[in-house]
Design a protein around this motif. Structure first.
Motif, PDB file in Angstrom:
ATOM      1  N   GLY A 173       0.798  -1.210   0.000  1.00 13.44           N
ATOM      2  CA  GLY A 173       0.000   0.000   0.000  1.00 13.44           C
ATOM      3  C   GLY A 173       0.834   1.264   0.000  1.00 13.44           C
ATOM      4  O   GLY A 173       0.492   2.255  -0.657  1.00 13.44           O
ATOM      5  N   LEU A 174       1.963   1.258   0.707  1.00 14.95           N
ATOM      6  CA  LEU A 174       2.828   2.438   0.741  1.00 14.95           C
ATOM      7  C   LEU A 174       3.437   2.717  -0.625  1.00 14.95           C
ATOM      8  O   LEU A 174       3.539   3.875  -1.052  1.00 14.95           O
ATOM      9  N   VAL A 175       3.852   1.671  -1.331  1.00 12.85           N
ATOM     10  CA  VAL A 175       4.416   1.872  -2.666  1.00 12.85           C
ATOM     11  C   VAL A 175       3.338   2.377  -3.616  1.00 12.85           C
ATOM     12  O   VAL A 175       3.580   3.271  -4.439  1.00 12.85           O
ATOM     13  N   ALA A 176       2.133   1.828  -3.518  1.00  6.58           N
ATOM     14  CA  ALA A 176       1.037   2.318  -4.359  1.00  6.58           C
ATOM     15  C   ALA A 176       0.715   3.770  -4.031  1.00  6.58           C
ATOM     16  O   ALA A 176       0.447   4.583  -4.927  1.00  6.58           O
ATOM     17  N   ALA A 177       0.757   4.123  -2.746  1.00  6.67           N
ATOM     18  CA  ALA A 177       0.494   5.510  -2.347  1.00  6.67           C
ATOM     19  C   ALA A 177       1.578   6.441  -2.860  1.00  6.67           C
ATOM     20  O   ALA A 177       1.308   7.588  -3.243  1.00  6.67           O
ATOM     21  N   ALA A 178       2.810   5.965  -2.891  1.00 10.15           N
ATOM     22  CA  ALA A 178       3.916   6.791  -3.388  1.00 10.15           C
ATOM     23  C   ALA A 178       3.741   7.119  -4.868  1.00 10.15           C
ATOM     24  O   ALA A 178       4.178   8.177  -5.331  1.00 10.15           O
ATOM     25  N   ARG A 179       3.088   6.244  -5.605  1.00  9.33           N
ATOM     26  CA  ARG A 179       2.819   6.518  -7.024  1.00  9.33           C
ATOM     27  C   ARG A 179       1.727   7.571  -7.192  1.00  9.33           C
ATOM     28  O   ARG A 179       1.779   8.394  -8.113  1.00  9.33           O
ATOM     29  N   THR A 180       0.736   7.552  -6.319  1.00 11.88           N
ATOM     30  CA  THR A 180      -0.408   8.442  -6.504  1.00 11.88           C
ATOM     31  C   THR A 180      -0.267   9.773  -5.787  1.00 11.88           C
ATOM     32  O   THR A 180      -0.910  10.746  -6.183  1.00 11.88           O
TER      33      THR A 180
END
Length: 443
Positions: A61-68
């Motif tokens: 989730g943190l990596v996905a959040a870093a993209r958005t």
């Protein structure tokens, strides 16, 4: 005397594409196909790269959040710049940044032992490129077609783009299972390089110069006025701030975890995402012929099925059942997408479109970083099944609320343009018109 050749005026060569699909439309469609082949597999690869490095659901989730997160930070600036600078240059620069960041991510994963902060940084750079790319890309695409052909052009573009997503998701899932996520990320980097090269050949010789504005803040204020004075626009943007957030959390975080624990790994999840792509193609084929009069009412009703994938993961359905609900939701959201693009093309002035598009994107993704970041803690606090049912319920509630807005229920397709709209640049037969055509279509 010899008989006329097949290319003579008496026997004109058969057209290989519709008259309205000019050079720019063709280049933009081709570039979108290439990037979607790479990016759909890369999204899956990023999640499995984190898990292979020992990361938890919260780390995914943190990596996905870093993209958005960069989308929230830079979208409005990107929209203002796209209405000031040549849009194709903004697009090419953004593709270059995406290419470099994904290439570095691939090298990091292939070298072994990637750190969480490194993966977050590189995905954040990729998200930054997307923030500048999206408003410019929408402005470019919609300015290549006239109002008469808008519905069909948008449907064909989305059909080609989503068709590439089918192959990208299925191939990406299979490649991850066979050779690991690093090579899929490398393919995505190469796809961005090819797409940027295609977009560099866009013909912008007939684009009129932009009138000087009053500064970046003034441009953003003008875009905000366009949004807040249109209830149909701001209400649907608010709706999608919820819908995109919960669907994104379900697909970026919970989907790979359910696939790992209950479905057999990345390949079945890639197949399910590919079925979503098949559904979008079916929806686009439908929209090639169907022109509903109440654009937003029909489109909004087709957002309800986006609750199905979260519900399917919550059960969880077997692979075939999950593929079925992904197909249905893909077809439904494609009907919304074409109607939304047609509405924007009809209602928004071209010279303000990238700014309005930036507010649209900004509102739609504003809650996505938070949703993906808290997906892991929510799973720990309530359980994965309960979190997925919550995602499905929020989609239904947000969509039902939008139907309370009268403009959403009553805005209709205009049979003809309200004013004269010249032939779009890039598709006119004369490459050097005396007066440049007004770019009066959204992208």
């Amino acid at each position: 005397m010899s008989s006329p050749s097949p290319a003579s005026p008496r026997t004109p060569a058969r057209r290989r594409r519709p008259a309205w699909a000019g050079r720019n439309y063709t280049l933009l469609t081709g570039a979108a196909v290439v990037t979607n082949l790479g990016s759909h597999g890369a999204l899956i690869a990023a999640a499995f790269a984190v898990m292979e490095a020992g990361g938890s659901g919260g780390d995914v989730g943190l990596v996905a959040a870093a993209r958005t997160l960069p989308l929230v930070l830079f979208l409005l600036i990107g929209g203002a710049l796209a209405d000031r600078l040549p849009r194709h240059r903004v697009m090419v620069a953004a593709n270059a940044l995406n290419c470099l960041s994904q290439a570095a991510f691939a090298v990091l994963v292939l070298a072994g032992d990637p750190q969480l902060w490194q993966m977050m940084l590189l995905t954040a750079l990729c998200g930054t490129g997307t923030a500048f790319f999206n408003p410019a890309a929408e402005g470019m695409l919609l300015s290549t077609v006239s109002g008469e052909h808008a519905n069909r052009a948008f449907a064909l573009f989305r059909m080609a783009m989503n068709g590439a997503g089918i192959g990208g998701a299925a191939l990406g899932g299979a490649m991850i299972a066979a050779i690991g996520p690093g090579w899929v990320l490398a393919v995505d980097a190469a796809a961005f390089a090819i797409a940027g090269a295609l977009r560099a050949f866009l013909d912008v010789g007939h684009v009129p110069d932009r009138a000087p504005g009053g500064g970046l803040l003034a441009d953003l204020r003008e875009g905000w006025v366009e949004v807040r004075t249109r209830p149909w626009l701001w209400s649907i943007v608010l709706q999608f701030s919820v819908v995109v957030a919960v669907v994104g959390a379900a697909e970026a975080v919970y989907g790979p975890l359910v696939a790992r624990d209950r479905l057999g790994g990345p390949a079945p999840w890639g197949l399910a995402l590919a079925c979503f792509g098949v559904g979008t193609i079916a929806g686009a084929v439908l929209m090639m012929a169907w022109k509903p009069r109440r654009l937003l009412l029909v489109g909004t009703l087709c957002v309800f099925p986006l609750a199905l994938p979260s519900a399917g993961l919550a059960v969880p359905l077997p692979v075939w059942g999950l593929c079925l609900v992904m197909f249905v939701s893909g077809g439904a959201i494609e009907v919304f997408g074409v109607n939304w693009m047609t509405t924007m093309h009809q209602e928004i002035p071209e010279e303000k479109f990238s700014r309005v598009s930036a507010y649209d994107w900004f509102g739609s993704v504003s809650m996505l970083p938070l949703a993906t970041a808290v997906a892991g803690p929510a799973e720990a606090a309530f359980g994965r099944t309960e979190a997925l049912w919550g995602c499905a319920a929020l989609v239904v509630l947000a969509t039902a609320a939008v139907l309370l807005i009268p403009d959403v229920r009553h805005l209709t397709r205009r049979a003809k343009e309200s004013g004269p709209r010249p032939a779009p640049w890039g598709s006119a037969p004369d490459p050097a018109p005396q007066t440049p055509a007004r770019l009066d279509a959204p992208a």
